[in-house]
Scaffold this active site. Structure first.
Site, PDB file in Angstrom:
ATOM      1  N   LYS A   1       1.360 -11.900  -5.835  1.00 28.91           N
ATOM      2  CA  LYS A   1       0.672 -10.603  -5.935  1.00 28.91           C
ATOM      3  C   LYS A   1       1.250  -9.589  -4.951  1.00 28.91           C
ATOM      4  O   LYS A   1       1.421  -8.417  -5.298  1.00 28.91           O
ATOM      5  CB  LYS A   1      -0.832 -10.791  -5.700  1.00 28.91           C
ATOM      6  CG  LYS A   1      -1.657  -9.519  -5.917  1.00 28.91           C
ATOM      7  CD  LYS A   1      -3.152  -9.803  -5.871  1.00 28.91           C
ATOM      8  CE  LYS A   1      -3.990  -8.619  -6.315  1.00 28.91           C
ATOM      9  NZ  LYS A   1      -4.165  -7.574  -5.331  1.00 28.91           N
TER      10      LYS A   1
ATOM     11  N   SER B   1     -12.247   0.480   5.466  1.00 30.91           N
ATOM     12  CA  SER B   1     -10.781   0.506   5.325  1.00 30.91           C
ATOM     13  C   SER B   1     -10.201   1.890   5.647  1.00 30.91           C
ATOM     14  O   SER B   1      -9.286   2.375   4.969  1.00 30.91           O
ATOM     15  CB  SER B   1     -10.372   0.075   3.907  1.00 30.91           C
ATOM     16  OG  SER B   1     -10.817  -1.232   3.634  1.00 30.91           O
TER      17      SER B   1
ATOM     18  N   ASP C   1      -8.021  -7.003   5.283  1.00 33.04           N
ATOM     19  CA  ASP C   1      -7.049  -7.894   4.618  1.00 33.04           C
ATOM     20  C   ASP C   1      -6.536  -8.974   5.574  1.00 33.04           C
ATOM     21  O   ASP C   1      -5.938  -9.958   5.128  1.00 33.04           O
ATOM     22  CB  ASP C   1      -5.855  -7.106   4.063  1.00 33.04           C
ATOM     23  CG  ASP C   1      -6.189  -6.392   2.755  1.00 33.04           C
ATOM     24  OD1 ASP C   1      -7.341  -6.491   2.289  1.00 33.04           O
ATOM     25  OD2 ASP C   1      -5.286  -5.730   2.201  1.00 33.04           O
TER      26      ASP C   1
ATOM     27  N   ARG D   1     -14.106  -6.361 -10.577  1.00 30.75           N
ATOM     28  CA  ARG D   1     -14.198  -5.605  -9.319  1.00 30.75           C
ATOM     29  C   ARG D   1     -14.765  -4.198  -9.580  1.00 30.75           C
ATOM     30  O   ARG D   1     -14.557  -3.630 -10.637  1.00 30.75           O
ATOM     31  CB  ARG D   1     -12.802  -5.538  -8.660  1.00 30.75           C
ATOM     32  CG  ARG D   1     -12.317  -6.930  -8.258  1.00 30.75           C
ATOM     33  CD  ARG D   1     -10.915  -6.917  -7.695  1.00 30.75           C
ATOM     34  NE  ARG D   1     -10.830  -6.151  -6.472  1.00 30.75           N
ATOM     35  CZ  ARG D   1      -9.685  -5.901  -5.826  1.00 30.75           C
ATOM     36  NH1 ARG D   1      -8.541  -6.355  -6.312  1.00 30.75           N
ATOM     37  NH2 ARG D   1      -9.693  -5.212  -4.725  1.00 30.75           N
TER      38      ARG D   1
ATOM     39  N   SER E   1     -15.166   0.450  -1.184  1.00 29.78           N
ATOM     40  CA  SER E   1     -13.699   0.460  -1.158  1.00 29.78           C
ATOM     41  C   SER E   1     -13.231   1.852  -0.792  1.00 29.78           C
ATOM     42  O   SER E   1     -13.838   2.839  -1.215  1.00 29.78           O
ATOM     43  CB  SER E   1     -13.164   0.090  -2.549  1.00 29.78           C
ATOM     44  OG  SER E   1     -11.775   0.342  -2.628  1.00 29.78           O
TER      45      SER E   1
ATOM     46  N   GLN F   1     -10.297   2.777  -1.780  1.00 37.22           N
ATOM     47  CA  GLN F   1      -9.270   3.086  -2.785  1.00 37.22           C
ATOM     48  C   GLN F   1      -9.707   4.193  -3.740  1.00 37.22           C
ATOM     49  O   GLN F   1      -8.867   4.945  -4.249  1.00 37.22           O
ATOM     50  CB  GLN F   1      -8.912   1.824  -3.568  1.00 37.22           C
ATOM     51  CG  GLN F   1      -8.231   0.771  -2.704  1.00 37.22           C
ATOM     52  CD  GLN F   1      -7.982  -0.535  -3.452  1.00 37.22           C
ATOM     53  OE1 GLN F   1      -8.244  -0.640  -4.650  1.00 37.22           O
ATOM     54  NE2 GLN F   1      -7.480  -1.540  -2.742  1.00 37.22           N
TER      55      GLN F   1
ATOM     56  N   ARG G   1      -4.232 -14.060  -0.445  1.00 34.64           N
ATOM     57  CA  ARG G   1      -4.514 -14.149   1.000  1.00 34.64           C
ATOM     58  C   ARG G   1      -5.182 -15.472   1.370  1.00 34.64           C
ATOM     59  O   ARG G   1      -5.081 -15.913   2.517  1.00 34.64           O
ATOM     60  CB  ARG G   1      -5.345 -12.947   1.471  1.00 34.64           C
ATOM     61  CG  ARG G   1      -4.638 -11.630   1.184  1.00 34.64           C
ATOM     62  CD  ARG G   1      -5.008 -10.484   2.073  1.00 34.64           C
ATOM     63  NE  ARG G   1      -4.370  -9.286   1.548  1.00 34.64           N
ATOM     64  CZ  ARG G   1      -3.081  -8.960   1.724  1.00 34.64           C
ATOM     65  NH1 ARG G   1      -2.285  -9.729   2.438  1.00 34.64           N
ATOM     66  NH2 ARG G   1      -2.572  -7.859   1.189  1.00 34.64           N
TER      67      ARG G   1
ATOM     68  N   ARG H   1       1.428   4.040  -3.097  1.00 33.68           N
ATOM     69  CA  ARG H   1       1.160   5.472  -2.858  1.00 33.68           C
ATOM     70  C   ARG H   1       2.410   6.311  -3.152  1.00 33.68           C
ATOM     71  O   ARG H   1       2.332   7.362  -3.788  1.00 33.68           O
ATOM     72  CB  ARG H   1       0.752   5.691  -1.400  1.00 33.68           C
ATOM     73  CG  ARG H   1      -0.681   5.279  -1.113  1.00 33.68           C
ATOM     74  CD  ARG H   1      -0.924   5.114   0.376  1.00 33.68           C
ATOM     75  NE  ARG H   1      -2.338   4.902   0.666  1.00 33.68           N
ATOM     76  CZ  ARG H   1      -3.003   3.766   0.432  1.00 33.68           C
ATOM     77  NH1 ARG H   1      -2.373   2.730  -0.104  1.00 33.68           N
ATOM     78  NH2 ARG H   1      -4.290   3.658   0.727  1.00 33.68           N
TER      79      ARG H   1
ATOM     80  N   SER I   1       0.825  -1.212   0.000  1.00 34.55           N
ATOM     81  CA  SER I   1       0.000   0.000   0.000  1.00 34.55           C
ATOM     82  C   SER I   1       0.859   1.261   0.000  1.00 34.55           C
ATOM     83  O   SER I   1       0.579   2.219  -0.724  1.00 34.55           O
ATOM     84  CB  SER I   1      -0.926  -0.012   1.215  1.00 34.55           C
ATOM     85  OG  SER I   1      -1.865  -1.049   1.085  1.00 34.55           O
TER      86      SER I   1
HETATM   87  O1  LIG Z   1      -5.535   1.504  -0.214  1.00 34.42           O
HETATM   88  C1  LIG Z   1      -4.955   0.416  -0.100  1.00 34.42           C
HETATM   89  O2  LIG Z   1      -3.718   0.300  -0.206  1.00 34.42           O
HETATM   90  C2  LIG Z   1      -5.758  -0.788   0.176  1.00 34.42           C
HETATM   91  C3  LIG Z   1      -7.040  -0.663   0.663  1.00 34.42           C
HETATM   92  C4  LIG Z   1      -7.874  -1.830   0.991  1.00 34.42           C
HETATM   93  O3  LIG Z   1      -8.853  -1.970  -0.018  1.00 34.42           O
HETATM   94  P1  LIG Z   1     -10.368  -1.413   0.123  1.00 34.42           P
HETATM   95  O4  LIG Z   1     -10.304   0.030   0.434  1.00 34.42           O
HETATM   96  O5  LIG Z   1     -10.929  -1.687  -1.234  1.00 34.42           O
HETATM   97  O6  LIG Z   1     -11.030  -2.207   1.208  1.00 34.42           O
HETATM   98  C5  LIG Z   1      -7.063  -3.114   1.073  1.00 34.42           C
HETATM   99  O7  LIG Z   1      -7.930  -4.226   1.064  1.00 34.42           O
HETATM  100  C6  LIG Z   1      -6.096  -3.236  -0.074  1.00 34.42           C
HETATM  101  O8  LIG Z   1      -5.338  -4.427   0.006  1.00 34.42           O
HETATM  102  C7  LIG Z   1      -5.128  -2.092  -0.063  1.00 34.42           C
HETATM  103  C1  LIG Z   2      -7.470  -6.529  -1.783  1.00 36.01           C
HETATM  104  C2  LIG Z   2      -6.162  -6.526  -2.001  1.00 36.01           C
HETATM  105  O1  LIG Z   2      -5.523  -5.843  -2.971  1.00 36.01           O
HETATM  106  P1  LIG Z   2      -6.007  -4.787  -4.070  1.00 36.01           P
HETATM  107  O2  LIG Z   2      -7.367  -4.286  -3.694  1.00 36.01           O
HETATM  108  O3  LIG Z   2      -4.984  -3.700  -4.053  1.00 36.01           O
HETATM  109  O4  LIG Z   2      -6.017  -5.535  -5.370  1.00 36.01           O
HETATM  110  C3  LIG Z   2      -5.254  -7.290  -1.108  1.00 36.01           C
HETATM  111  O5  LIG Z   2      -4.028  -7.117  -1.230  1.00 36.01           O
HETATM  112  O6  LIG Z   2      -5.717  -8.087  -0.291  1.00 36.01           O
END
Ligand SMILES: O=C(O)C1=C[C@@H](OP(=O)(O)O)[C@@H](O)[C@H](O)C1
Ligand SMILES: C=C(OP(=O)(O)O)C(=O)O
Length: 443
Positions: free
Chosen positions: A431, A224, A334, A151, A196, A198, A406, A55, A51
């Protein structure tokens, strides 16, 4: 960290050493896990955080000048991001052996070349790169693997349209592939938070380069949350302040940045201490970590393990006692599958809540973990927003992993204590943690 050498089809023990590498690139189709012959007593430094790496790569790519990133994770998800920032015009020099990447960033608003990004299986890459691509006055196409195409992506394309970018759905609306042409003007935008985090992190990182800045208003509860805090912390290191969910127009400053180890990766190693009734220290992660997933250690403590923390180290000692817990894991989902593996060895049921959104990760993680534990003879129950694990002895089982790193990393933990556990398609750990089975073997 070198490559481990253990017996073919074997992880967990080094005694029957027939010198086969356990690096993800060289794993067999099925990997048998050997139970620990003695309680673990080791100190390990997991690889760099996925992560934080992804970033830092985005911020460095958007910062004119040279940034040097150290402690970088080299894994499929970060290779995806390295490709993405190159496609957006940054010059990137990677030194894998030194865990270092040098990035010469550019202002995306001056771009003249169209771009194509393959985000592979990486949610973070796809959701962080699209808002950055929307800063460019030329067309960028973002796509990924079939898994990533399944997704959710719609909240991000809706938000970018609202902020002034031209977004074309090149496949099913709301999913990859998409094309974006900027420049995105910025301003105020509503965004759902329940699928999410993200989308929000990606928008915030592009925010300072939007002419009108950015102000995000969440329309549903954010999951998250610690990942958004990590986003603002990395942005701050590159000279940009986020105030609430608002970013003023400004600029990133190139900088040298040290990436901490991956806290989600650490969860497996710390869980192994609890399961194996030994001691594992994770170096480089502690109370000062930017990652919410370090809180997984708190759950092991609640279950009965002993946990010691300093600013940059966590030690878990298994006490031989593990109680089930009832816990909301929306902040640290996670590590939910890791907790499921530990729960198998507890003396009472474990209920995990608040994680309905993990049905849209690499696989439906709730269904997958429950299905596999049931195949091993356990009484595991799928709930709408999580799962319940009733403990019991797992039967010898070859686990399916659903192209989910995972699943592989969590279910392998059962084999540390129980004979006959095999992991199908163990290479999926590439991954985020290509050296996972190397590290597991060190236990
Ligand atoms: O911002 C990030 O680096 C992440 C946010 C999480 O996802 P979500 O925000 O979709 O839950 C996590 O599950 C992912 O592995 C990494
Ligand atoms: C959900 C995951 O990754 P990403 O969403 O970045 O694909 C993870 O690493 O468990």
């Amino acid at each position: 960290m070198g490559r481990g050498e253990v017996a073919p089809r074997t992880a967990g023990g080094l005694r029957d050493n027939r010198m086969v590498s356990l690096h993800a690139d060289e794993l067999p189709d099925v990997l048998a896990v050997t139970p620990l012959s003695a309680p673990p007593d080791v100190s390990l430094r997991p690889p760099g955080s996925k992560s934080i790496t992804n970033r830092a790569l985005i911020c460095a790519a958007l910062a004119p000048g040279r940034s040097t990133l150290t402690g970088v994770l080299f894994a499929d998800d970060t290779h995806a991001m390295l490709g993405a920032v190159r496609a957006l015009g940054a010059t990137v020099t990677a030194d894998e052996a030194a865990y270092t990447v040098v990035v010469d960033g550019v202002d995306p608003r001056t771009a003249t070349e169209p771009a194509t990004v393959d985000a592979r299986m990486s949610g973070t890459t796809s959701r962080f790169v699209l808002p950055a691509a929307a800063l460019r006055p030329v067309r960028s196409v973002v796509d990924g693997s079939p898994q990533l195409r399944a997704r959710p992506f719609g909240p991000l394309t809706d938000a970018l349209r609202e902020l002034g970018a031209t977004v074309e759905d090149l496949g099913t609306p709301g999913f990859l592939p998409v094309a974006v042409t900027g420049p995105v003007a910025g301003g105020k935008v509503p965004l759902p938070g329940h699928l999410s985090s993200q989308f929000l992190s990606g928008l915030l990182m592009a925010g300072p380069l939007m002419a009108d800045g950015l102000s995000v208003e969440l329309t549903s509860p954010l999951v998250s949350v610690p990942y958004v805090e990590a986003t603002t912390a990395v942005m701050a290191a590159f000279g940009v302040t986020v105030d609430g969910l608002r970013v003023q127009p400004g600029a990133y400053r190139a900088t040298d940045y040290a990436i901490e180890p991956d806290a989600s990766a650490a969860s497996y190693l710390l869980a192994a201490a609890a399961i194996g009734e030994g001691r594992v220290t994770v170096e480089g992660l502690g109370t000062g970590s930017l990652q919410g997933d370090v809180r997984f250690a708190d759950l092991l403590e609640r279950m009965g393990a002993r946990v010691e923390r300093t600013a940059d180290r966590i030690t878990v000692t298994g006490t031989g006692t593990l109680h089930g817990i009832d816990v909301d894991m929306a902040d640290i989902s996670d590590t939910a599958q890791t907790l499921a593996a530990v729960a198998v060895f507890a003396d009472s049921p474990t209920r995990v809540r608040g994680i309905g959104f993990i049905r849209k990760k690499e696989t439906d993680r709730i269904a997958a973990v429950v299905t596999e534990l049931r195949r091993a003879g356990l009484d595991a129950v799928e709930d709408e927003d999580g799962f319940t694990i009733n403990p019991g002895p797992p039967a010898p089982t070859a686990f399916d992993t659903y192209e989910d790193h995972r699943m592989a990393m969590s279910l392998a933990l059962l084999g540390l204590r129980v004979p006959g556990i095999e992991i199908r398609d163990p290479r999926c750990v590439a991954k985020t943690y290509p050296t996972y089975f190397v590290d597991l073997a060190r236990l």
